[in-house]
Design a protein around this motif. Sequence first.
Motif, short mmCIF file in Angstrom:
data_model
loop_
_atom_site.label_atom_id
_atom_site.label_comp_id
_atom_site.label_asym_id
_atom_site.label_seq_id
_atom_site.Cartn_x
_atom_site.Cartn_y
_atom_site.Cartn_z
N PHE A 61 -4.15 2.55 -3.40
CA PHE A 61 -3.96 1.37 -4.25
C PHE A 61 -2.59 1.46 -4.91
O PHE A 61 -2.09 2.54 -5.18
CB PHE A 61 -5.05 1.31 -5.32
CG PHE A 61 -6.43 1.06 -4.76
CD1 PHE A 61 -6.81 -0.21 -4.35
CD2 PHE A 61 -7.34 2.10 -4.64
CE1 PHE A 61 -8.07 -0.43 -3.84
CE2 PHE A 61 -8.60 1.89 -4.12
CZ PHE A 61 -8.97 0.61 -3.72
N GLY A 62 -2.01 0.29 -5.20
CA GLY A 62 -0.74 0.27 -5.93
C GLY A 62 0.46 0.21 -5.03
O GLY A 62 0.72 -0.80 -4.39
N GLN A 63 1.21 1.29 -4.96
CA GLN A 63 2.45 1.37 -4.18
C GLN A 63 2.19 1.02 -2.71
O GLN A 63 1.28 1.56 -2.09
CB GLN A 63 3.02 2.80 -4.28
CG GLN A 63 4.26 3.07 -3.47
CD GLN A 63 5.53 2.61 -4.17
OE1 GLN A 63 5.51 2.27 -5.34
NE2 GLN A 63 6.62 2.59 -3.44
N PRO A 64 2.98 0.11 -2.12
CA PRO A 64 2.76 -0.23 -0.72
C PRO A 64 3.14 0.92 0.21
O PRO A 64 3.97 1.76 -0.13
CB PRO A 64 3.68 -1.43 -0.49
CG PRO A 64 4.74 -1.29 -1.50
CD PRO A 64 4.09 -0.64 -2.69
N THR A 65 2.50 0.93 1.36
CA THR A 65 2.79 1.93 2.39
C THR A 65 3.68 1.29 3.45
O THR A 65 3.35 0.22 3.97
CB THR A 65 1.49 2.42 3.05
OG1 THR A 65 0.63 2.94 2.04
CG2 THR A 65 1.77 3.49 4.08
N PHE A 66 4.81 1.93 3.76
CA PHE A 66 5.72 1.41 4.78
C PHE A 66 5.43 2.09 6.11
O PHE A 66 5.41 3.32 6.19
CB PHE A 66 7.18 1.65 4.37
CG PHE A 66 8.16 1.13 5.38
CD1 PHE A 66 8.29 -0.23 5.61
CD2 PHE A 66 8.95 1.99 6.11
CE1 PHE A 66 9.19 -0.72 6.54
CE2 PHE A 66 9.86 1.53 7.04
CZ PHE A 66 9.98 0.16 7.26
N LEU A 67 5.16 1.30 7.14
CA LEU A 67 4.96 1.82 8.49
C LEU A 67 6.23 1.57 9.28
O LEU A 67 6.49 0.44 9.72
CB LEU A 67 3.75 1.16 9.15
CG LEU A 67 2.41 1.30 8.41
CD1 LEU A 67 1.31 0.58 9.16
CD2 LEU A 67 2.06 2.77 8.23
#
Length: 158
Positions: A61-67
């Motif tokens: 949750f919170g900080q986006p995950t970069f793929l």
Amino acid sequence: MTRESTGMKRRSFLGWGTAGLVALCSAVGISLGAVVRFLTPSVFYEPPQTFKIGNPGDYPFGQPTFLADEKIFVFRDRDKGFAVASGVCTHLGCTVAYFQSDQRFHCPCHGSVFNADGTVIHSPAPRPLEWFEVTLARDGQLNVDKDKIVLPTYRLMV
């Protein structure tokens, strides 16, 4: 002229004639191969635009995950659910970065800045970032479809 000398000339002629015929057939064959190659389209296949990105529990949750492989940001919010934003700047295709400190996307190449919803705050980017449809596949994994552009308000609740 004797018979033997005439036979030699015939053999010599047949030898050169055969060599010429072989050379002509080779030239025609190579030319036809080049024509066929020229008429065959050179197609560059793109990776599939629909792909799975893992289970919902894989994303915090919170900080986006970069793929990086897919150049997308996966957002997960307790109240709003999942959203997927493009990580490609609409100016010249550079990869943007998301800064949690100001909750904005920044392009390192030419200075474009995008709001958290992808709208352009600072040029030269001509358009907002794209948001992609994210769904839940039958096997429980998240499925992203880059061919389906959605509004920035679209969310998947899981």
